[in-house]
Write an enzyme that holds these catalytic residues in place. Structure first.
Site, PDB file in Angstrom:
ATOM      1  N   GLU A 142       0.712  -1.104  -0.101  1.00 33.04           N
ATOM      2  CA  GLU A 142       0.093   0.018   0.068  1.00 33.04           C
ATOM      3  C   GLU A 142       1.120   1.369   0.123  1.00 33.04           C
ATOM      4  O   GLU A 142       0.606   2.263  -0.468  1.00 33.04           O
ATOM      5  CB  GLU A 142      -0.975   0.157   1.251  1.00 33.04           C
ATOM      6  N   ARG A 201       0.327   3.669  -3.138  1.00 32.89           N
ATOM      7  CA  ARG A 201      -0.064   4.965  -3.008  1.00 32.89           C
ATOM      8  C   ARG A 201       0.800   6.361  -2.555  1.00 32.89           C
ATOM      9  O   ARG A 201       0.629   7.182  -3.200  1.00 32.89           O
ATOM     10  CB  ARG A 201      -1.029   5.012  -1.450  1.00 32.89           C
ATOM     11  N   ASP A 260      -5.550  -9.775  -7.984  1.00 34.32           N
ATOM     12  CA  ASP A 260      -5.754  -8.635  -9.101  1.00 34.32           C
ATOM     13  C   ASP A 260      -4.721  -7.837  -9.517  1.00 34.32           C
ATOM     14  O   ASP A 260      -4.540  -7.970 -10.701  1.00 34.32           O
ATOM     15  CB  ASP A 260      -6.984  -7.645  -8.356  1.00 34.32           C
ATOM     16  N   GLU A 314     -12.687   0.376  -9.655  1.00 33.59           N
ATOM     17  CA  GLU A 314     -12.601  -0.447 -10.782  1.00 33.59           C
ATOM     18  C   GLU A 314     -13.275  -0.358 -11.964  1.00 33.59           C
ATOM     19  O   GLU A 314     -13.039  -0.554 -13.017  1.00 33.59           O
ATOM     20  CB  GLU A 314     -12.486  -1.865 -10.228  1.00 33.59           C
ATOM     21  N   THR A 322      -1.480   0.733 -10.190  1.00 34.04           N
ATOM     22  CA  THR A 322      -2.825   0.506  -9.820  1.00 34.04           C
ATOM     23  C   THR A 322      -3.410   1.448  -8.895  1.00 34.04           C
ATOM     24  O   THR A 322      -4.703   1.238  -8.697  1.00 34.04           O
ATOM     25  CB  THR A 322      -2.589  -1.009  -9.096  1.00 34.04           C
TER      26      THR A 322
END
Ligand SMILES: *[C@@H]1O[C@H](CO)[C@@H](O)[C@H](O)[C@H]1NC(C)=O
Ligand SMILES: *[C@@H]1O[C@H](CO)[C@@H](O)[C@H](O)[C@H]1NC(C)=O
Length: 587
Positions: free
Chosen positions: A181, A185, A314, A490, A577
């Site tokens: 993360e 991010r 994913d 998404e 992503t």
């Protein structure tokens, strides 16, 4: 298969889709009614018919394409009525809708600035912030959102955020943070802000500081990173829930960020660390070509665990393609890994639903069989997270599946290989299915849906759903986790990619409908947007959290959907992503 054909099919056979398409249909029939009532006299008919006949004689393509559409044999992805042989190269902005997205962004950001500036997370109902750990924030929200402000041209807001980064952002935090993360991010946010600011060195310095604190996480037996890192200690840790394990998405979704940092700094160490991870993943390949979600930190081998395209799986698949795109389609190893994975997904996970023959993806879950032996069970569960895949498959079709580059917008079938056509069609269909899962009381899609299978015994129910349902949701009871909508991006991510690749206004209309549902059900009057607990409850019950990805992804993708196509063009950018755009670089 053409878009228009698919749209028609879904209108006709899918009752679930009628609400989605209803406004448009009403408008068409109203227009037709007015036109007919004005032509009252037969005096008009004869000259009219003659001129139509002459016009059609001079434009025979019109007849054939009309007939083709009618019977569903259209050769083209003729989503918009463009003049044949004149490829679309520029898609203009829809200024009204685009600016509505900017207003939603300001409504959120101003509330966060007012109540929680600098905190990692925001709770709009309580009007307060919180940090990931007790030791203080790491710019989770501010850094994640910088590039959205740059792209939207919000200069004042951006300058205030930059000031916070300069004066207050520090990674000297003595606690554990997620390697994955923090990379997608915070590191990703810093790198794209650096690029979009025209190389404002503040961001690069912070990015180097952060990455150097994270590098020790890669110092393991086989080189795959520990899932948790103490940023002050510069030391990696196992998680308490799954010691010894990490997930494929967590180790396969760091590559764009660390490679771009090597490119910017000339220091190859970051790239080497993530390259090594890819080698481990390549060696671990299972015979079916799919990834189990857990991988052993000690051996670099897959652990027997679920196979899925949703959580923990994913973005590994997403990055196989994007690693190939990042270096301008030059590294064939990632192309091969991507193609291998897409073949396996088609062979094992892509399914057709019972009622309306919708395309969805299932999971494969290991279970203990009757005699104690392990059996693999195909489970018809699809996370909202999987909705990234539709756009990703379409994008991949125009790159790895392209016979010429660039392909037209929309691509002509002659321009795609057989696998390119396969991936394109699956992508188009998956987006339709994801849109169908928005057919709920709020018009928002749930976190998880299950698809009907013949053995589920639901046919005896009075209102058995034709295709999918939310498991465990019962009126009057506290909604299950599956029923929530937490402002996820998404579906709109896929709509953005699909629009850029086709120019089909259908995708903008879908995005606009989702945005209106968010406005109606998730908007907090005093500022911000929040999670809803059950998409099938209207009015919805709220949960007090506005995820950072709402501002960094959901609103950015919606903005880009309505912005002109020369803003973050897909042939020059690859988005990480978390929707942070990085420029495509030379290998
Ligand atoms: C979050 O961390 C920052 C920086 O240490 C601090 O100023 C702020 O008060 C913290 N927020 C909360 C809600 O604890
Ligand atoms: C990527 O490759 C294409 C040719 O295939 C070339 O036209 C383009 O300039 C390259 N882009 C970069 C950033 O190197």
């Amino acid at each position: 298969m053409s878009d228009s054909r698919q749209r028609k099919k879904s209108r006709k056979v899918s009752p679930a889709n009628t609400t989605v398409d209803a406004p448009k249909k009403r408008k068409e029939s109203a227009d037709a009614g007015t036109a007919i009532s004005h032509i009252s006299s037969t005096f008009f008919w004869i000259p009219l018919l003659i001129s139509i006949a002459v016009y059609l004689y001079l434009n025979p393509a019109l007849v054939t394409s009309f007939i083709n559409e009618w019977i569903g044999f259209s050769e083209h992805y003729d989503a918009i009525p463009v003049v044949p042989q004149s490829p679309v190269t520029y898609l203009p902005a829809d200024v009204g809708r685009r600016d509505a997205i900017v207003s939603a962004f300001k409504h959120s950001w101003h509330a966060y600035e007012r109540d929680a500036m600098g905190d990692d997370e925001y709770h709009p109902l309580d009007k307060r912030g919180s940090n990931l750990t007790e030791t203080g924030g790491i710019g989770y929200m501010v850094v994640d959102v910088l590039d959205t402000m740059q792209i939207m041209g919000l200069h004042e807001e951006y300058l205030r955020a930059r000031k916070w980064v300069v004066e207050d952002l520090t990674f000297e935090r003595d606690d554990r943070f997620s390697t994955f993360e923090t990379t997608i991010r915070v590191l990703g946010g810093l790198l794209s802000a650096y690029h979009l600011s025209g190389n404002d060195v503040v961001y690069l310095e912070k990015a180097i500081d952060l990455a150097d604190r994270m590098m020790p996480a890669f110092d393991t037996e086989v080189g795959i990173p520990l899932p948790v890192i103490n940023l002050a200690e510069r030391k990696g840790y196992h998680t308490t829930d799954f010691p010894g394990l990490t997930s494929i998405a967590e180790i396969g979704t760091l590559q764009l960020e660390f490679r771009y940092l090597s490119h910017l700094t000339g220091n190859p160490e970051y790239r080497k660390a993530v390259d090594k991870v890819m080698q481990v993943i390549q060696r671990a390949r299972l015979s079916h070509g799919l990834a189990s979600i857990f991988i052993s930190l000690e051996t670099g081998q897959y652990e027997t665990s679920a196979i899925r395209l949703g959580s923990r799986g994913d973005s590994f698949y997403e990055y196989l393609l994007k690693q190939y795109l990042q270096t301008n389609n030059s590294e064939d190893i990632y192309r091969e890994m991507y193609e291998d994975a897409m073949d396996s997904i088609h062979a094992h996970l892509v399914q057709t639903s019972m009622g309306n023959k919708m395309i969805y993806t299932s999971e494969i879950i290991p279970e203990n069989g009757a005699d104690g032996e392990m059996v693999w069970r195909l489970t018809p569960k699809q996370d909202h997270l999987v909705c990234f895949l539709g756009g990703s498959l379409m994008l991949g079709a125009t790159r790895t599946g392209a016979l010429k580059y660039p392909v037209s917008i929309p691509p002509h079938p002659d321009e795609l290989s057989d696998k390119g056509k396969r991936d394109w069609e699956t992508g188009v269909e998956l987006i339709k299915t994801c849109m169908n899962t928005h057919d709920t009381a709020t018009g928002l899609s749930p976190e998880i849906v299950y698809f009907r299978v013949a053995s589920d015994g639901m046919d005896v129910l009075p209102n058995a759903p034709p295709d999918w349902y939310i498991k465990g949701a019962a009126i009057g009871e506290f909604p299950p986790y599956d029923a929530r909508y937490m402002l996820r991006p998404e579906t709109v991510e896929s709509l953005f990619i699909a629009y850029r690749l086709t120019g089909d206004e259908l995708y903008r209309d879908h995005g606009w409908r989702i945005f209106q549902a968010i406005e109606k059900h998730c908007r907090v009057e005093s500022g911000g947007y929040t999670t809803i607990l059950n998409v099938d409850e209207n009015p919805a019950r709220l949960e007090d959290k506005m995820e950072t990805f709402f501002l960094s992804e959901t609103l950015k993708y919606l903005y880009l959907l309505f912005e002109s196509s020369d803003v973050i063009p897909l042939d020059r950018y690859v988005l990480n992503t978390e929707a942070h755009p990085f420029p495509i670089i030379k290998a």
